[in-house]
Each structure stands twice: as structure tokens, then as C-alpha cells.
Design a protein around this motif. Sequence first.
Motif, PDB file in Angstrom:
ATOM      1  N   ARG A 129     -11.406   8.891  -5.513  1.00 57.45           N
ATOM      2  CA  ARG A 129     -10.091   8.815  -6.146  1.00 57.45           C
ATOM      3  C   ARG A 129      -9.511   7.431  -5.900  1.00 57.45           C
ATOM      4  N   PHE A 130      -8.929   6.842  -6.922  1.00 56.38           N
ATOM      5  CA  PHE A 130      -8.327   5.521  -6.778  1.00 56.38           C
ATOM      6  C   PHE A 130      -7.157   5.409  -7.747  1.00 56.38           C
ATOM      7  N   VAL A 131      -6.430   4.329  -7.649  1.00 57.38           N
ATOM      8  CA  VAL A 131      -5.263   4.119  -8.489  1.00 57.38           C
ATOM      9  C   VAL A 131      -5.540   2.983  -9.462  1.00 57.38           C
ATOM     10  N   PRO A 132      -5.620   3.259 -10.761  1.00 59.93           N
ATOM     11  CA  PRO A 132      -5.706   2.175 -11.734  1.00 59.93           C
ATOM     12  C   PRO A 132      -4.381   1.411 -11.745  1.00 59.93           C
ATOM     13  N   GLU A 153       0.810  -1.215   0.000  1.00 56.03           N
ATOM     14  CA  GLU A 153       0.000   0.000   0.000  1.00 56.03           C
ATOM     15  C   GLU A 153       0.849   1.272   0.000  1.00 56.03           C
ATOM     16  N   SER A 154       2.125   1.141   0.329  1.00 58.28           N
ATOM     17  CA  SER A 154       2.990   2.326   0.291  1.00 58.28           C
ATOM     18  C   SER A 154       3.072   2.898  -1.116  1.00 58.28           C
ATOM     19  N   LEU A 155       2.747   2.080  -2.120  1.00 54.90           N
ATOM     20  CA  LEU A 155       2.806   2.561  -3.495  1.00 54.90           C
ATOM     21  C   LEU A 155       1.675   3.520  -3.826  1.00 54.90           C
ATOM     22  N   TYR A 215      -8.078   0.236  -2.733  1.00 56.12           N
ATOM     23  CA  TYR A 215      -7.846   1.571  -3.292  1.00 56.12           C
ATOM     24  C   TYR A 215      -7.244   1.509  -4.686  1.00 56.12           C
ATOM     25  N   ILE A 216      -6.982   0.294  -5.161  1.00 56.69           N
ATOM     26  CA  ILE A 216      -6.400   0.089  -6.477  1.00 56.69           C
ATOM     27  C   ILE A 216      -7.371  -0.748  -7.284  1.00 56.69           C
ATOM     28  N   LEU A 250       1.040  -8.126  -6.211  1.00 50.45           N
ATOM     29  CA  LEU A 250       1.072  -7.490  -4.890  1.00 50.45           C
ATOM     30  C   LEU A 250      -0.041  -6.463  -4.726  1.00 50.45           C
ATOM     31  N   LEU A 251      -0.372  -5.769  -5.823  1.00 51.61           N
ATOM     32  CA  LEU A 251      -1.265  -4.626  -5.733  1.00 51.61           C
ATOM     33  C   LEU A 251      -2.730  -4.929  -6.001  1.00 51.61           C
ATOM     34  N   ARG A 252      -3.046  -5.956  -6.733  1.00 52.47           N
ATOM     35  CA  ARG A 252      -4.381  -6.110  -7.309  1.00 52.47           C
ATOM     36  C   ARG A 252      -5.505  -6.294  -6.295  1.00 52.47           C
TER      37      ARG A 252
END
Length: 100
Positions: A43-46, A22-24, A73-74, A67-69
Amino acid sequence: MLHLILPSDLDALRELLDENPESLLDVAAVVNCLGTCGLCERRFVPVAPLVESLEPLYGDSKGLHALLRHNQYISLSEAICGFCHADPGLLNMFQKMKKL
């Protein structure tokens, strides 16, 4: 600016990602990957542009993507956030809206 957030050493970056993917989200704001949800306007991160932006630093785009999927928030979508995607009612409404 990235040096203020990311370690310059790739091994240290991998450790950081393994400990806290999540630091990303902070990095995403710096590399301008934020989107706005087409339903709730959150607001979110694609994930795709974030992974593309960081792949030269991380070196393993599939690992970074994995790791992110699952972070709420992503999102895999560039139009709808993970919160709305997880709600079948909102997702159904969004799909109907896109057909109009």
C-alpha cells in the motif's frame, strides 16, 4: 474527520508540514488516496491525488508536492510504489509487464 488530524489554521498546517511531511500519510488514509503497488502489492500513497485533495487547505500545491515527493511511501506513479520505483530491476520488470 479531517479536523481530528489537521489543524484548522492554515499557518499551523504549514508548520506541521514543514516539520513532518510524513504526517500526511495519515491524512491520505482518511481522504482515500491509498493505492496498491502493481508489483509488490504494498500500500502506498500516489502523490498527485493527495496533493489535489489537500491543495485547497495548504494553498501551495507545488510546495506540498516538493515536500512529499521523496518519501518512499509516496509515489509519483499511481501504479507503482516508491520502493519498487527505487529498484531498477523491479521497475524494468514492471515496464515490460505493461507492454504485454
